[in-house]
Design an enzyme around this catalytic site. Sequence first.
Site, mmCIF file in Angstrom:
data_model
loop_
_atom_site.group_PDB
_atom_site.id
_atom_site.type_symbol
_atom_site.label_atom_id
_atom_site.label_comp_id
_atom_site.label_asym_id
_atom_site.label_seq_id
_atom_site.Cartn_x
_atom_site.Cartn_y
_atom_site.Cartn_z
ATOM 1 C CG ASN A 76 -6.801 -0.737 1.933
ATOM 2 O OD1 ASN A 76 -6.087 -0.576 0.949
ATOM 3 N ND2 ASN A 76 -6.299 -1.023 3.130
ATOM 4 C CG HIS A 121 -2.793 3.167 2.462
ATOM 5 N ND1 HIS A 121 -3.483 2.813 1.322
ATOM 6 C CD2 HIS A 121 -2.871 2.085 3.307
ATOM 7 C CE1 HIS A 121 -3.953 1.590 1.454
ATOM 8 N NE2 HIS A 121 -3.607 1.129 2.646
ATOM 9 C CB CYS A 179 -0.948 -0.008 1.197
ATOM 10 S SG CYS A 179 -2.038 -1.450 1.260
#
Length: 339
Positions: A295, A265, A121
């Site tokens: 996500n 993020h 990520c």
Amino acid sequence: MSAQALRTATGPRILAFGHYQPERVVTNEELAARVDTSDEWIRSRVGIARRHIAAPQESVTDMAVHAGAKALAASGLPSDEIDLVVVATCTQETQIPVAAPGVAHRLGIEAPGAYDINAGCAGFSYALTGAADALRAGSARNALVIGSDKMSAWVDPSDRSTCVIFADAAGAAVLAGRGSRDGSLGRGSRDGSLGRGSPDGWIGPVAWGSSGGNADKITVRDRHSFFAQDGQAVYRWATSLAPVALEACRRAGLAPSELAAFVPHQANLRIIRSLARQLGAPQALVADDIVESGNTSAASIPLALSRMTEQGRLHSGDPVLLLGFGHGLTCAAQVITAP
């Protein structure tokens, strides 16, 4: 190079963002019909209302091409002027071949330098740094940087601890190696400092790091396994990363009070809010794309940036702090100014 020198250097600039999300939208109610969860449970723990899920035949490369094409169109830069393509991803179906050369070919970018990077990520932040440094060094003229992940292919659909969180998307940025296309620095402020009205698309120095002793907190055990994480351990680590973000501000010569936006993020709304509180920048717009997008791993930061720009929430010259964090465990932060 000092922060003052970076502010006045004719270094790399971000010209434009682009993004892509698959057509299918999965709501919390749909998930609750197949696993032991509810809309209230999901919203209270991760803050997500809905997420986009790719079709079975839709690949990491397909999504990257869509996002890259959009970013190129917005930049006004023709494909034949791109000579570096970097794709950040951790969800390719196979390790060979890598995605970047195929993405470049489909976008009409002939024979560029092309490679994939896997920092989970944090991948887009690592890719952005690598591409900007290549442009600064003269290894390339202009670059296309893409984060693209198909997390749904690596998540157990019966595991409520992961299937409610992750989604699919791609986000992209076009970088130019010599300031703006007319050779100027953009709308720099009179005293040369960063802040609103700073050079459009400026890319600041990175602050990054890792915690290899915790690498086992996020894993795919083998090629036949699903993504798994120790959610509590990851939460504790992620919410401890404010010093990395503050260091990126320091290296950019910018106080948190001067930030227009904070784009971490999009892992979990509670993590995002905790980091924002620790940052001490109450005036900064905090990205909350996770509510609508879930996500999306390496795609989450450029996806949020692209959507915020389209929505008019970011304006040219706005100083924005980025913070990526993901498996490994890896993290990276940098200040940019919006193109």
